[in-house]
Scaffold this active site. Sequence first.
Site, mmCIF file in Angstrom:
data_model
loop_
_atom_site.group_PDB
_atom_site.id
_atom_site.type_symbol
_atom_site.label_atom_id
_atom_site.label_comp_id
_atom_site.label_asym_id
_atom_site.label_seq_id
_atom_site.Cartn_x
_atom_site.Cartn_y
_atom_site.Cartn_z
ATOM 1 N N TYR A 297 1.047 -1.105 0.020
ATOM 2 C CA TYR A 297 0.029 -0.065 -0.065
ATOM 3 C C TYR A 297 0.810 1.232 0.033
ATOM 4 O O TYR A 297 1.805 1.369 0.723
ATOM 5 C CB TYR A 297 -0.940 0.142 1.238
ATOM 6 C CG TYR A 297 -2.007 -1.115 1.341
ATOM 7 C CD1 TYR A 297 -2.017 -2.253 0.222
ATOM 8 C CD2 TYR A 297 -2.956 -1.303 2.755
ATOM 9 C CE1 TYR A 297 -2.791 -3.143 0.438
ATOM 10 C CE2 TYR A 297 -3.608 -1.999 2.580
ATOM 11 C CZ TYR A 297 -3.788 -3.235 1.715
ATOM 12 O OH TYR A 297 -4.892 -4.213 1.684
ATOM 13 N N GLU A 372 -23.160 1.892 18.753
ATOM 14 C CA GLU A 372 -23.678 2.136 17.484
ATOM 15 C C GLU A 372 -24.268 3.406 17.257
ATOM 16 O O GLU A 372 -24.821 3.745 15.984
ATOM 17 C CB GLU A 372 -25.083 0.941 17.133
ATOM 18 C CG GLU A 372 -24.393 -0.371 17.316
ATOM 19 C CD GLU A 372 -25.197 -1.408 17.387
ATOM 20 O OE1 GLU A 372 -26.479 -1.137 18.000
ATOM 21 O OE2 GLU A 372 -25.438 -2.573 16.643
#
Length: 393
Positions: A297, A372
Site C-alpha cells: 500500500y 452503534e
Amino acid sequence: MDLEKRVNEIFHELVEIRRDFHMYPELSEKEYRTSSKICDYLSEWGIEHIKGVAKTGVVAIIRGKKEGITVGARADIDALPIMEANVLPYKSLNEGVMHACGHDVHTAIHLGVAKILKEMEDELEGNVKIFFQPAEETVGGAKSMIDEGHLKNPNVEYILSLHVMPQLDAGYIELKYGKLNASANEFFIKLTGKSSHAAYPEESIDPVVVSAHVVLGLQSIVSRNISPLNSVVVTIGQIHGGVKNNIIPGEVTISGTLRTLDEESRTYAMKRIREIAESTARAYGAKALVEFDEDGYPVLINDDEVVDVIKDIGEETLGKDKVSFKELPSLGADDFSFFLEKVRGAYYFLGCGNKSKNWTAPIHSENFKVDEECLKVGVLLQTKGILRLLKMR
Ligand code: NI
C-alpha cells in the site's frame, strides 16, 4: 430534506443491517454473502449498482437529476480471522471470523448514505458513487477496483472514507491534514545453507545462525540509515526453520513488514533490506533470496481542502469540542491510499467507543465493541460531506 430527522428514522434499520453483517463476517476475497446482501439492499431501494467488482465488491451509483460532478465514498467490507470474545446477542456466528475492525459499521453507514442520497436524487446536483470494497485487510481491493476502471465514467472528482476508532467515544471525530497513514510492504527472505547433523556443524552452512545476523542487521536500517527525524518501521513477524533439535536445517525463511511515510524512504529501505540480507548471507557462505509483495500500500495523504470540508461539517453537526486533529501520522496502513493517489479526498476517524461502558478495546482485538450511535454520526457526516463536495466543482 431534514437530514438529522431522516437519519434518526432509518437508524433502527441500519442497526439491524450492521448486526446482520456482524453475525456473518467473511474474510477478505470471500465476502460473498456480504456482497450479495449489499446488492439486495441496493436493489430494494432502487439504487443502480455493479456487482462482482474486484471479485466480491460492489459499486453503487446515484445519478442526480441535475448536472454536476461525481463524488465518491468508500466502505471496506471484509472481516478478520479472530475468534470473537464478546457476549452479545449478535455475536459472530462464523467461528474464527470477526468484524474486529468495524467494517460492518462502515458498510452499514454507506448503505445508509446511499439510501438517503437516492431519496434526494431529484435535487442532487451531480452523481455519487459508493465503493463497497473487498479485501482491505489483505491484498488491497481498492487497487483492483481502480484498475477495473471504476473511478471513471463518470469520473470521480472527490472521495471520502472513514474508519471507526474505539479510543474516541461515539459523537467525536478525529482528522488530520496531509500524511495520515504509512506505506506498507511485506518482505520475504529465504536463506539457503547446507544441512547436517547437529554434532558436525563444520559440514553445514547453518542458516539459523545466518538468520540471526540478518535479523539484527535489518534493525540497523531504522537506527543507522534513516534520519532520527523520519519514521520507518522494519518488523520481522515470522522466522521458520528446522524440524528437530539435533539437525542443522538447510533453509530458514524470514518475513516481515516495512512501513514508511514517504516514497523515498520506502525505496531506500527496500534496497537496504535486500543488500543486508544478500551480503550477510554471502559472508557466511549462504544464499539469500529477497522478495517484496507487489501490491504493497502507498502512503495515505489527505487533501487539506477536503479535510477542511469535513472539519466544518463536523463542527456544525457535532460541536467544536467534538472535532479534534491528530498531530502525527500513524504507521498503520489502509488501502484507501490507492484512491487518494488518483482523487482528492479525505479519510478520517469516527469515534465508536463508549468509555462509560468500558467499550474501548482496540480494533483487531477479540473484545472490540462498537457504540452503534456512531452509525448516525457516520451517515450524517458522509452525506453532508458528499453534498458539500458536489458543490465544490
Ligand atoms: Ni479496518
